[in-house]
Design a protein around this motif. Structure first.
Motif, PDB file in Angstrom:
ATOM      1  N   HIS A 436       0.825  -1.215   0.000  1.00 19.74           N
ATOM      2  CA  HIS A 436       0.000   0.000   0.000  1.00 19.74           C
ATOM      3  C   HIS A 436       0.854   1.258   0.000  1.00 19.74           C
ATOM      4  O   HIS A 436       0.397   2.327  -0.406  1.00 19.74           O
ATOM      5  CB  HIS A 436      -0.925  -0.009   1.221  1.00 19.74           C
ATOM      6  N   GLN A 437       2.120   1.174   0.464  1.00 13.56           N
ATOM      7  CA  GLN A 437       2.998   2.339   0.452  1.00 13.56           C
ATOM      8  C   GLN A 437       3.668   2.543  -0.905  1.00 13.56           C
ATOM      9  O   GLN A 437       4.328   3.564  -1.116  1.00 13.56           O
ATOM     10  CB  GLN A 437       4.067   2.205   1.546  1.00 13.56           C
ATOM     11  N   HIS A 438       3.530   1.591  -1.807  1.00 13.38           N
ATOM     12  CA  HIS A 438       4.141   1.689  -3.143  1.00 13.38           C
ATOM     13  C   HIS A 438       3.054   1.468  -4.194  1.00 13.38           C
ATOM     14  O   HIS A 438       3.222   0.660  -5.110  1.00 13.38           O
ATOM     15  CB  HIS A 438       5.241   0.636  -3.302  1.00 13.38           C
ATOM     16  N   ALA A 439       1.923   2.176  -4.018  1.00 11.42           N
ATOM     17  CA  ALA A 439       0.820   1.998  -4.960  1.00 11.42           C
ATOM     18  C   ALA A 439       1.258   2.325  -6.376  1.00 11.42           C
ATOM     19  O   ALA A 439       0.851   1.668  -7.334  1.00 11.42           O
ATOM     20  CB  ALA A 439      -0.359   2.882  -4.542  1.00 11.42           C
ATOM     21  N   ILE A 440       2.106   3.372  -6.540  1.00 11.85           N
ATOM     22  CA  ILE A 440       2.665   3.743  -7.836  1.00 11.85           C
ATOM     23  C   ILE A 440       4.173   3.847  -7.665  1.00 11.85           C
ATOM     24  O   ILE A 440       4.657   4.542  -6.754  1.00 11.85           O
ATOM     25  CB  ILE A 440       2.098   5.074  -8.335  1.00 11.85           C
ATOM     26  N   SER A 441       4.925   3.180  -8.551  1.00  9.09           N
ATOM     27  CA  SER A 441       6.391   3.225  -8.458  1.00  9.09           C
ATOM     28  C   SER A 441       7.003   3.012  -9.836  1.00  9.09           C
ATOM     29  O   SER A 441       6.392   2.396 -10.717  1.00  9.09           O
ATOM     30  CB  SER A 441       6.913   2.164  -7.476  1.00  9.09           C
ATOM     31  N   GLU A 442       8.205   3.590 -10.008  1.00  7.11           N
ATOM     32  CA  GLU A 442       8.953   3.431 -11.256  1.00  7.11           C
ATOM     33  C   GLU A 442      10.247   2.672 -10.962  1.00  7.11           C
ATOM     34  O   GLU A 442      10.956   3.020 -10.003  1.00  7.11           O
ATOM     35  CB  GLU A 442       9.284   4.812 -11.853  1.00  7.11           C
ATOM     36  N   TYR A 443      10.517   1.664 -11.781  1.00  8.31           N
ATOM     37  CA  TYR A 443      11.746   0.890 -11.600  1.00  8.31           C
ATOM     38  C   TYR A 443      12.357   0.584 -12.957  1.00  8.31           C
ATOM     39  O   TYR A 443      11.654   0.467 -13.973  1.00  8.31           O
ATOM     40  CB  TYR A 443      11.478  -0.417 -10.830  1.00  8.31           C
ATOM     41  N   GLU A 444      13.657   0.406 -12.891  1.00 11.46           N
ATOM     42  CA  GLU A 444      14.380  -0.043 -14.094  1.00 11.46           C
ATOM     43  C   GLU A 444      14.295  -1.573 -14.143  1.00 11.46           C
ATOM     44  O   GLU A 444      14.638  -2.250 -13.171  1.00 11.46           O
ATOM     45  CB  GLU A 444      15.836   0.421 -14.027  1.00 11.46           C
ATOM     46  N   ASN A 445      13.826  -2.120 -15.267  1.00 11.83           N
ATOM     47  CA  ASN A 445      13.669  -3.571 -15.439  1.00 11.83           C
ATOM     48  C   ASN A 445      14.661  -4.076 -16.493  1.00 11.83           C
ATOM     49  O   ASN A 445      15.295  -3.286 -17.200  1.00 11.83           O
ATOM     50  CB  ASN A 445      12.247  -3.909 -15.844  1.00 11.83           C
TER      51      ASN A 445
END
Length: 1009
Positions: A436-445
């Motif tokens: 719930h604390q990372h509802a939206i996140s950007e990561y390098e895949n």
């Protein structure tokens, strides 16, 4: 089998009844209690109001007796002649008739012995040791005793006495009234329809009297013993409460208030009588409430049986419905509501079967939608393994279903370290713990072939039946293209910042349409003294200039409004100045989206320009001053050539010069009298010679220059009042007024108006110097004129002295022989009338000769300290016969206070006042008055004689002080010249002032010492 005490419909009905009845019963109990309290409080208030009324009535009775005693004392203490004892007894007996409650009135000596009384047997009794008599002898105006037994009868009485004193406070006697306490209720009786009791207590809490009337033994009169709380009322406080009865065991509602000389008025009523209706109503309502409660509980018991049995059958059918997909419809009989509930159960069973069918169909459609979605759909277990990845995700990362399912997400589609060196193991672990604390996140895949890409993930926790997290569902969108565009933009911004940061003396900023600073270079530190982070995100005028609104000439606002470049200067309160340029940034449609501004500090340049302008202005001002000085000196030289001209001619010429010197259009000069109250004016360009005369109070602007002794400059005359001062009908828009001084006195004022530019210091300086020169020339001419007049008067005096000396002896002889001839002729002789004329004319000639000698001789004053008031009164007494004859009233308005003394020659000053008073009486019509006003004015004595005559023309006022000038047919013309000579010999002056309505005032002013 369930416990019967657990929550059931029946128990809940009982609880509902209790929850409803308990507040109602509590409210009823509270209502009854409040009614009890309100009734008691109402009784307290009524008793208190009645007690105050009784106290007021008693106070009025005491005041009436005191007033009567004052009248008796004045009659007995200050008679025209001493009264006999019988006469005094009669007066006291007559006064007793007006007061039925008074047992007797008595008159006492200051030592306390009765010398007269309406009750004869008390005469001679000494009551000096009684407390209420001692209060009078110690200084009290009046006193009232406490309750006492009468000496003769033992009946309860109290005394009211007054001390009769003279103006110096000396005690002349004591008036005493003995009041029968048993009769006091006749004057204190009020309407007591509620069977209450009124009591009046003395300052020892002894019952003086009560109403209704009650026989009370002397030992029972002490109320304080039974009601100690009454003591507070004796100390001036209001007392209310419920107390035991004085003569019975029942309690009473009591209110006590202070009354008069430390006494107390009490009103009480039986508590039982007051509260009986409340108690009876309480019992009735309580019985009714108990019966109603019992009936309600019986109804609740019957109702619960009707409802609970059918509900049990419905419960058993619900259990069957929970174990089977479809059940047979239930058949049920009972209340309508329960029949509807049974129908609802049957409908619910049918819908549950239909819903299960639709759910199976929906699952198939959902699986098809997930498989064909254009975004990554990923499901992870709590250990980070990939539970599910849709076909789009498999294609994006290059894996098959067999290759990817069951692998840990880190190492499969997420690298262990991203390009920035961040450990992604920790980031994935945190997502699994707290999705719930990372509802939206950007990561390098990372893809299977090693390619890196950026994905925007939306994470959501998957919960099991107990509500605990069993996994994480993530939906991702490829944002690699956007991230690369942002990186390119950042690189471009860094290059731009490097270029703009190299401009050290020019601050560059990038603003939005609301004038907020988006970005600025580092030069703002040098230009504005502010760091970039102090400005960015704020509106430019708020951050830089601490203003709530944009600057008046703000170029940024101009660019936003017009879409064109702008340039302007802005200044701060500390004097710094900046040159600001603005250029709008527009989108493809031509709309302004941003503004680029550049600012440069030009404070030093502006200071240099200002200093240069100031130096040029000073040089021009010095050249103008030099030219004006030359013009003024030339004007003064031309004035000095007018030695033979009159003051009016000099003033007119000077007026023309000062108008030209200041380049004005209009000008004025006004000469003031000695009192600085009257103006004689000249106006340019129409030179009236002389101009009109007017009181100073009519001219506010010119009056200000005189009152404040300074130059007055007004360069905007919209609200300036000129009054009646002549301005030649020219609209004046700016004016300058300069006072002209003769020592400390303002001798004249001059003004100029309507200069093309504003009047300044140089104009004031030039006018002041020119007018000082003009006044010096006028003073010189007047001094020479006075010198010539003095020489002429001296020669005239010598001639008059010789003539008077030669005429004196023949006139004495003529007068003597004429009187001798009158005595020898018969009274009825026709020659007698002619001789009388000769005697009068000879006397007039002798008086004229005496005045001529007085005028020609030097005055030798014999000054001494003189009472001015007595001197004025004596002179008025000598003129009184003439005033009576002419029917004119004399009025002396000498200021009140201590007597006024002045050092003067009394005989000479008497001659001055008699002469002026005589002239005033002769000038005033019948029925009018002549007023003499004498007072000290600083260090000078001022005596004014105000008449009501026709006045003296202004052009004649200087002549009346010249010898032999007179308007009287039988006058010699030496009276006022001699008056002036005497006043000037006292180092004083005499002047004539117009009265506001009619007549004139002769004002004489001489030093007091």
């Amino acid at each position: 089998m369930h416990n019967s005490w657990l929550p059931t419909i029946r128990s809940r009905l009982y609880c509902l009844m209790l929850a409803t009845l308990i507040p109602l019963l509590s409210l009823q109990a509270w209502y009854l209690y409040e009614g009890y309290r309100a009734k008691q409080a109402s009784e307290f208030r009524e008793n208190l109001e009645m007690a105050k009324a009784v106290a007021g009535t008693f106070n009025m009775f005491v005041e009436d007796v005191l007033h009567q005693e004052s009248a008796i004392g004045i009659h007995l203490a200050t008679p025209p002649r001493p009264l006999s004892v019988e006469r005094m007894n009669g007066i006291l007996a007559a006064n007793k008739q007006a007061f039925p409650t008074v047992r007797d009135f008595a008159w006492l000596t200051p030592t306390g012995r009765i010398i007269a009384s309406s009750l004869a047997k008390t005469i001679g009794v000494d009551v000096a040791e009684r407390g209420y008599i001692r209060k009078i002898t110690r200084g009290s105006k009046w006193s009232v005793s406490n309750l006492l037994p009468a000496r003769s009868t033992g009946e309860p009485i109290f005394s009211i006495c007054s001390g009769i004193r003279d103006r110096n406070g000396k005690l002349l006697g004591i008036a005493l009234a003995a009041v029968d306490a048993d009769k006091l209720s006749t004057i204190l009786k009020l309407d007591l329809s509620r069977k209450g009791v009124i009591s009046i207590l003395d300052d020892k809490a002894m019952m003086v009297d009560s109403y209704p009337r009650r026989d009370v033994k002397w030992s029972e009169r002490n109320v304080l013993a039974k009601r100690p709380a009454i003591g507070r009322a004796l100390h001036g406080k209001v007392v209310t409460g419920v107390f035991p009865g004085l003569f019975a065991e029942s309690k009473r509602i009591v209110a006590c208030v202070p009354a008069g000389p430390g006494w107390v008025a009490c009103v009480s009523r039986s508590e039982r009588e007051v509260m009986a209706p409340i108690r009876y109503r309480t019992i009735q309502e309580s019985i009714f409430s108990l019966l109603l409660t019992a009936a309600i509980f019986c109804a609740a018991f019957l109702l619960s049986r009707i409802i609970s049995d059918p509900i049990g059958r419905l419960g058993r059918h619900a259990l069957v419905l929970g174990t089977q997909t479809r059940t047979e419809p239930i058949e049920f009989k009972g209340p309508v509501e329960l029949l509807e509930l049974a129908s609802a159960f049957n409908a619910m069973a049918e819908k549950i079967g239909d819903r299960e069918e639709r759910l199976r169909n929906s699952e198939e459609k959902y699986r098809e939608l997930v498989e064909n979605a254009n975004c990554v759909i990923l499901r992870m277990g709590l250990d980070g393994t990939i539970v599910y990845l849709n076909e789009f995700g498999q294609s994006l990362f290059g894996y098959t279903e067999q290759e990817i399912f069951g692998r840990h997400v880190v190492g499969a589609i997420v690298p262990e370290m991203d390009s920035a060196g961040r450990d992604l193991n920790l980031a994935i672990a945190d997502i699994l713990r707290n999705p719930h604390q990372h509802a939206i996140s950007e990561y390098e895949n990372v893809c299977k072939n090693g390619d890196r890409l950026w994905v925007l993930w939306a994470n959501r926790a998957i919960l099991d039946e107990s509500g605990s997290i069993s996994g994480v569902l993530s939906i991702g969108a490829d944002i690699t293209a956007r991230k690369r565009a942002e990186e390119n933009l950042r690189n471009s911004e860094r290059e731009k910042a490097g270029i703009l940061g190299s401009l050290r003396n020019v601050a560059v900023g990038y603003l939005d349409t609301r004038m907020r600073v988006i970005w600025t270079n580092s030069a703002v530190k040098h230009v504005f003294g502010l760091a970039p982070e102090e400005i960015e995100g704020k509106k430019c005028y708020e951050a830089i200039h601490a203003r709530l609104q944009p600057c008046d000439n703000c170029p940024v606002r101009t660019s936003l409004q017009t879409g064109k470049p702008g340039e302007g200067e802005t200044a701060a309160e500390d004097g710094r100045v900046w040159l600001v340029s603005s250029n709008p940034v527009k989108d493809s449609s031509g709309k302004v989206t941003n503004v680029v501004i550049s600012s440069m500090d030009i404070t030093a340049r502006k200071e240099m320009e200002e200093a240069l302008r100031g130096e040029i202005a000073e040089r021009k001002q010095a050249e103008a001053m030099l030219r004006l000085d030359e013009a003024r000196l030339q004007a003064l030289w031309r004035l000095s050539q007018m030695s033979e001209s009159s003051p009016d001619q000099i003033a007119e010429f000077a007026l023309e010069l000062l108008v030209g010197l200041t380049e004005s259009q209009v000008g004025w000069i006004g000469f003031l009298d000695e009192a600085e109250t009257v103006l004689t004016s000249h106006v340019w360009p129409t030179l009236d010679s002389p101009g009109p005369q007017m009181p100073l109070g009519a001219e506010e602007l010119f009056g200000e220059a005189i009152r404040e002794r300074r130059v007055v400059v007004v360069n905007d005359c919209k609200n300036v009042a000129f009054g009646n001062f002549p301005v030649n009908r020219i609209a004046v828009d700016r004016v300058m007024v300069v006072p002209v001084f003769d020592g400390e006195r303002v001798a004249a004022i001059a003004g100029v108006g309507n200069k093309a530019s504003a009047y300044d210091f140089s104009d004031a300086r030039q006018l002041t110097l020119l007018l000082d020169g003009m006044w010096n020339i006028i003073e010189r001419e007047q001094t020479e004129k006075h010198l010539r007049e003095s020489e002429s008067l001296a020669a005239m005096g010598r001639a008059m002295a010789a003539l008077a000396h030669d005429m004196k002896t023949p006139l004495i002889a003529i007068g003597g022989f004429t009187r001798l001839a009158q005595k020898r002729l018969q009274d009825n002789s026709p020659v007698q009338e002619l001789l009388e004329i000769a005697v009068k004319e000879t006397a007039r000639m002798e008086a004229m000769v005496k005045n001529m000698l007085d005028f020609s001789r030097p005055l030798e004053l014999e000054c001494a300290s003189t009472d001015v008031g007595a001197l004025v009164a004596e002179c008025m007494k000598l003129v009184e016969p003439l005033a009576t004859e002419r029917k004119v009233r004399l009025s002396n308005r000498m200021a009140s206070g201590p007597r006024l003394f002045a050092r003067l020659d009394a005989a000479r000053m008497k001659q001055v006042l008699i002469n002026i008073l005589t002239n005033g009486v002769q000038a005033s019509p019948e029925g009018e008055q002549v007023i003499v006003d004498s007072h000290a004015k600083g260090e000078k004595l001022e005596v004014s004689v105000v008449d009501s005559g026709c006045g003296i023309a202004r052009d004649k006022r200087e002549q009346i002080f010249s010898p032999f000038y007179t308007s009287k047919k039988d006058g010699a013309g030496l009276g006022l010249p001699i008056v002036k000579k005497i006043v000037e010999a006292h180092r004083g002056r005499i002047e004539i002032v117009d009265n506001p309505e009619k007549g004139i005032t002769f004002r004489v002013e001489i030093p007091i010492r």
